[in-house]
Design a protein around this motif. Structure first.
Motif, PDB file in Angstrom:
ATOM      1  N   ILE A 114       0.828  -1.211   0.000  1.00 35.36           N
ATOM      2  CA  ILE A 114       0.000   0.000   0.000  1.00 35.36           C
ATOM      3  C   ILE A 114       0.859   1.257   0.000  1.00 35.36           C
ATOM      4  O   ILE A 114       0.568   2.223  -0.710  1.00 35.36           O
ATOM      5  CB  ILE A 114      -0.966  -0.018   1.207  1.00 35.36           C
ATOM      6  CG1 ILE A 114      -1.979  -1.141   1.020  1.00 35.36           C
ATOM      7  CG2 ILE A 114      -1.664   1.313   1.380  1.00 35.36           C
ATOM      8  CD1 ILE A 114      -2.907  -1.335   2.191  1.00 35.36           C
ATOM      9  N   SER A 116       3.978   1.707  -1.129  1.00 35.94           N
ATOM     10  CA  SER A 116       4.655   1.953  -2.413  1.00 35.94           C
ATOM     11  C   SER A 116       3.656   2.415  -3.472  1.00 35.94           C
ATOM     12  O   SER A 116       3.985   3.253  -4.320  1.00 35.94           O
ATOM     13  CB  SER A 116       5.395   0.699  -2.873  1.00 35.94           C
ATOM     14  OG  SER A 116       4.481  -0.369  -3.043  1.00 35.94           O
ATOM     15  N   LYS A 117       2.433   1.890  -3.443  1.00 40.05           N
ATOM     16  CA  LYS A 117       1.394   2.345  -4.376  1.00 40.05           C
ATOM     17  C   LYS A 117       1.033   3.816  -4.108  1.00 40.05           C
ATOM     18  O   LYS A 117       0.817   4.573  -5.051  1.00 40.05           O
ATOM     19  CB  LYS A 117       0.126   1.482  -4.255  1.00 40.05           C
ATOM     20  CG  LYS A 117       0.231   0.153  -4.918  1.00 40.05           C
ATOM     21  CD  LYS A 117       0.265   0.343  -6.406  1.00 40.05           C
ATOM     22  CE  LYS A 117       0.306  -1.016  -7.073  1.00 40.05           C
ATOM     23  NZ  LYS A 117       0.599  -0.932  -8.478  1.00 40.05           N
ATOM     24  N   GLU A 120       3.767   5.839  -5.678  1.00 43.50           N
ATOM     25  CA  GLU A 120       3.677   5.853  -7.143  1.00 43.50           C
ATOM     26  C   GLU A 120       2.565   6.767  -7.635  1.00 43.50           C
ATOM     27  O   GLU A 120       2.719   7.459  -8.646  1.00 43.50           O
ATOM     28  CB  GLU A 120       3.441   4.437  -7.663  1.00 43.50           C
ATOM     29  CG  GLU A 120       4.631   3.528  -7.572  1.00 43.50           C
ATOM     30  CD  GLU A 120       4.284   2.097  -7.981  1.00 43.50           C
ATOM     31  OE1 GLU A 120       3.190   1.893  -8.568  1.00 43.50           O
ATOM     32  OE2 GLU A 120       5.082   1.201  -7.696  1.00 43.50           O
ATOM     33  N   LEU A 121       1.457   6.750  -6.934  1.00 45.15           N
ATOM     34  CA  LEU A 121       0.310   7.562  -7.353  1.00 45.15           C
ATOM     35  C   LEU A 121       0.418   9.018  -6.900  1.00 45.15           C
ATOM     36  O   LEU A 121      -0.401   9.846  -7.287  1.00 45.15           O
ATOM     37  CB  LEU A 121      -0.984   6.952  -6.815  1.00 45.15           C
ATOM     38  CG  LEU A 121      -1.327   5.557  -7.340  1.00 45.15           C
ATOM     39  CD1 LEU A 121      -2.556   5.009  -6.625  1.00 45.15           C
ATOM     40  CD2 LEU A 121      -1.567   5.603  -8.842  1.00 45.15           C
TER      41      LEU A 121
END
Length: 195
Positions: A114, A116-117, A120-121
Protein backbone atom coordinates in the motif's frame (compact mmCIF):
# COMPACT_ATOMS: atom_id res chain seq x y z
CA UNK A 1 -76.11 53.67 41.67
CA UNK A 2 -75.29 55.77 38.63
CA UNK A 3 -73.40 58.13 40.93
CA UNK A 4 -71.16 55.39 42.33
CA UNK A 5 -70.22 54.06 38.90
CA UNK A 6 -69.42 57.55 37.67
CA UNK A 7 -67.35 58.17 40.80
CA UNK A 8 -65.43 54.90 40.41
CA UNK A 9 -64.79 55.58 36.74
CA UNK A 10 -63.47 59.05 37.60
CA UNK A 11 -61.22 57.61 40.32
CA UNK A 12 -59.88 54.98 37.92
CA UNK A 13 -59.17 57.66 35.32
CA UNK A 14 -57.30 59.78 37.85
CA UNK A 15 -55.23 56.77 38.96
CA UNK A 16 -54.40 55.96 35.35
CA UNK A 17 -53.31 59.54 34.65
CA UNK A 18 -51.14 59.64 37.75
CA UNK A 19 -49.43 56.37 36.75
CA UNK A 20 -48.20 58.01 33.53
CA UNK A 21 -44.98 59.87 34.19
CA UNK A 22 -44.50 62.96 32.02
CA UNK A 23 -40.78 63.02 32.82
CA UNK A 24 -39.74 59.64 31.37
CA UNK A 25 -41.19 58.54 28.05
CA UNK A 26 -42.23 54.89 27.87
CA UNK A 27 -40.17 54.03 24.78
CA UNK A 28 -37.00 55.94 25.52
CA UNK A 29 -33.69 54.14 25.00
CA UNK A 30 -32.56 55.55 28.36
CA UNK A 31 -35.51 54.22 30.35
CA UNK A 32 -33.96 50.75 30.82
CA UNK A 33 -31.10 51.03 33.34
CA UNK A 34 -29.77 47.55 32.51
CA UNK A 35 -29.22 48.44 28.87
CA UNK A 36 -25.58 49.01 28.01
CA UNK A 37 -24.44 51.97 25.92
CA UNK A 38 -23.75 51.46 22.24
CA UNK A 39 -20.19 50.37 21.47
CA UNK A 40 -18.84 50.52 17.93
CA UNK A 41 -16.35 47.84 16.99
CA UNK A 42 -14.33 48.01 13.78
CA UNK A 43 -13.42 44.69 12.22
CA UNK A 44 -11.11 43.90 9.33
CA UNK A 45 -11.31 40.34 7.98
CA UNK A 46 -8.27 40.23 5.71
CA UNK A 47 -5.82 42.82 4.56
CA UNK A 48 -6.11 43.73 0.90
CA UNK A 49 -2.95 43.26 -1.09
CA UNK A 50 -2.21 44.61 -4.56
CA UNK A 51 -0.10 42.19 -6.57
CA UNK A 52 1.86 42.96 -9.70
CA UNK A 53 1.23 40.23 -12.26
CA UNK A 54 4.38 39.80 -14.36
CA UNK A 55 2.75 37.36 -16.80
CA UNK A 56 -0.12 39.73 -17.62
CA UNK A 57 -0.82 40.59 -21.23
CA UNK A 58 -3.64 42.61 -22.68
CA UNK A 59 -6.68 40.50 -23.59
CA UNK A 60 -10.37 41.14 -23.86
CA UNK A 61 -11.05 39.48 -20.48
CA UNK A 62 -9.41 39.23 -17.08
CA UNK A 63 -8.07 41.54 -14.44
CA UNK A 64 -5.73 44.42 -15.03
CA UNK A 65 -2.02 44.70 -14.50
CA UNK A 66 -2.53 44.96 -10.77
CA UNK A 67 -4.77 42.28 -9.31
CA UNK A 68 -6.32 42.75 -5.91
CA UNK A 69 -5.95 39.74 -3.68
CA UNK A 70 -6.06 39.04 0.00
CA UNK A 71 -3.35 38.19 2.45
CA UNK A 72 -2.60 34.47 2.44
CA UNK A 73 -1.55 32.85 5.69
CA UNK A 74 0.73 29.85 5.34
CA UNK A 75 -0.35 27.06 7.66
CA UNK A 76 1.71 23.92 8.13
CA UNK A 77 -0.84 21.20 8.83
CA UNK A 78 1.77 18.66 9.93
CA UNK A 79 3.09 21.02 12.62
CA UNK A 80 -0.49 21.54 13.79
CA UNK A 81 -0.94 17.76 14.01
CA UNK A 82 2.28 17.57 16.01
CA UNK A 83 1.11 20.34 18.39
CA UNK A 84 -2.25 18.65 18.91
CA UNK A 85 -0.41 15.38 19.71
CA UNK A 86 -2.52 13.36 17.30
CA UNK A 87 -0.18 10.37 17.22
CA UNK A 88 -0.05 10.04 21.00
CA UNK A 89 -3.86 10.36 21.16
CA UNK A 90 -4.19 7.54 18.60
CA UNK A 91 -1.83 5.49 20.72
CA UNK A 92 -3.76 6.19 23.94
CA UNK A 93 -7.15 5.47 22.38
CA UNK A 94 -6.14 1.96 21.34
CA UNK A 95 -7.01 2.38 17.67
CA UNK A 96 -3.93 0.40 16.60
CA UNK A 97 -4.88 -2.63 18.69
CA UNK A 98 -8.43 -2.47 17.35
CA UNK A 99 -7.07 -2.38 13.80
CA UNK A 100 -4.90 -5.39 14.62
CA UNK A 101 -7.96 -7.25 15.90
CA UNK A 102 -9.61 -6.55 12.53
CA UNK A 103 -6.59 -8.03 10.75
CA UNK A 104 -4.89 -4.80 9.71
CA UNK A 105 -1.26 -5.04 10.80
CA UNK A 106 1.92 -3.38 9.60
CA UNK A 107 3.04 -6.64 8.00
CA UNK A 108 -0.25 -6.94 6.09
CA UNK A 109 0.19 -3.36 4.83
CA UNK A 110 3.74 -4.29 3.80
CA UNK A 111 2.57 -7.42 1.97
CA UNK A 112 -0.12 -5.52 0.08
CA UNK A 113 2.35 -2.82 -0.98
CA UNK A 114 0.00 0.00 0.00
CA UNK A 115 2.78 2.44 0.87
CA UNK A 116 4.65 1.95 -2.41
CA UNK A 117 1.39 2.34 -4.38
CA UNK A 118 0.69 5.58 -2.49
CA UNK A 119 4.16 6.82 -3.48
CA UNK A 120 3.68 5.85 -7.14
CA UNK A 121 0.31 7.56 -7.35
CA UNK A 122 1.58 10.71 -5.61
CA UNK A 123 -0.95 10.50 -2.81
CA UNK A 124 1.32 12.26 -0.32
CA UNK A 125 1.66 15.36 -2.49
CA UNK A 126 -2.08 15.20 -3.15
CA UNK A 127 -2.67 15.06 0.60
CA UNK A 128 -0.39 18.07 1.08
CA UNK A 129 -2.25 20.02 -1.65
CA UNK A 130 -5.62 19.16 -0.13
CA UNK A 131 -4.36 20.21 3.32
CA UNK A 132 -3.49 23.65 1.93
CA UNK A 133 -6.95 24.23 0.41
CA UNK A 134 -9.42 26.63 1.92
CA UNK A 135 -12.04 24.95 4.14
CA UNK A 136 -14.61 27.39 2.76
CA UNK A 137 -13.91 26.08 -0.74
CA UNK A 138 -14.57 22.51 0.35
CA UNK A 139 -17.78 23.51 2.11
CA UNK A 140 -18.86 25.47 -0.97
CA UNK A 141 -18.26 22.46 -3.20
CA UNK A 142 -20.43 20.27 -0.98
CA UNK A 143 -23.58 22.29 -1.68
CA UNK A 144 -23.73 21.70 -5.47
CA UNK A 145 -23.24 17.97 -4.89
CA UNK A 146 -26.15 17.91 -2.47
CA UNK A 147 -28.34 19.85 -4.90
CA UNK A 148 -27.32 17.44 -7.69
CA UNK A 149 -28.44 14.53 -5.51
CA UNK A 150 -31.85 16.17 -5.07
CA UNK A 151 -32.10 16.80 -8.83
CA UNK A 152 -31.28 13.16 -9.58
CA UNK A 153 -34.04 11.98 -7.25
CA UNK A 154 -36.54 14.43 -8.72
CA UNK A 155 -35.68 14.24 -12.42
CA UNK A 156 -34.91 10.54 -12.99
CA UNK A 157 -38.21 8.74 -13.52
CA UNK A 158 -39.25 5.78 -11.37
CA UNK A 159 -40.48 3.71 -14.31
CA UNK A 160 -38.41 0.58 -13.85
CA UNK A 161 -36.34 -1.13 -11.18
CA UNK A 162 -33.11 -0.38 -13.05
CA UNK A 163 -33.85 3.35 -13.09
CA UNK A 164 -34.67 3.36 -9.38
CA UNK A 165 -31.42 1.51 -8.57
CA UNK A 166 -29.40 3.89 -10.78
CA UNK A 167 -31.17 6.87 -9.21
CA UNK A 168 -30.36 5.64 -5.70
CA UNK A 169 -26.73 4.88 -6.53
CA UNK A 170 -26.02 8.22 -8.19
CA UNK A 171 -27.88 10.23 -5.53
CA UNK A 172 -26.12 8.24 -2.82
CA UNK A 173 -22.72 8.97 -4.34
CA UNK A 174 -23.54 12.67 -4.53
CA UNK A 175 -24.72 12.74 -0.90
CA UNK A 176 -21.66 10.81 0.33
CA UNK A 177 -19.40 13.20 -1.58
CA UNK A 178 -21.23 16.21 -0.19
CA UNK A 179 -21.04 14.96 3.39
CA UNK A 180 -17.38 14.03 2.90
CA UNK A 181 -16.50 17.49 1.61
CA UNK A 182 -18.42 19.19 4.40
CA UNK A 183 -16.82 16.99 7.07
CA UNK A 184 -13.42 17.49 5.47
CA UNK A 185 -13.89 21.25 5.58
CA UNK A 186 -14.65 21.10 9.30
CA UNK A 187 -11.57 18.95 9.99
CA UNK A 188 -9.37 21.11 7.76
CA UNK A 189 -10.64 24.25 9.47
CA UNK A 190 -9.67 22.75 12.82
CA UNK A 191 -6.19 21.93 11.53
CA UNK A 192 -5.66 25.32 9.88
CA UNK A 193 -6.95 27.51 12.70
CA UNK A 194 -4.60 30.33 13.58
CA UNK A 195 -2.74 30.28 16.88
Amino acid sequence: MAMTTAATQTAKLLNFKSSLSPITPRFSPFSNPSRKPLRIVAMATNKKVNNYDRTWKKTWFGAGLFAEGSEVLEVDVFKKIEKKKLLSNVEKSGLLSKAEQLGITLSSIEKLGILSKAEELGLLSLLENVASLSPALLASLSLPLFVAAIFVVVLVPDDSTALVVAQDLVAGLFVVGSVGLLGGSVVLDGLQEAD
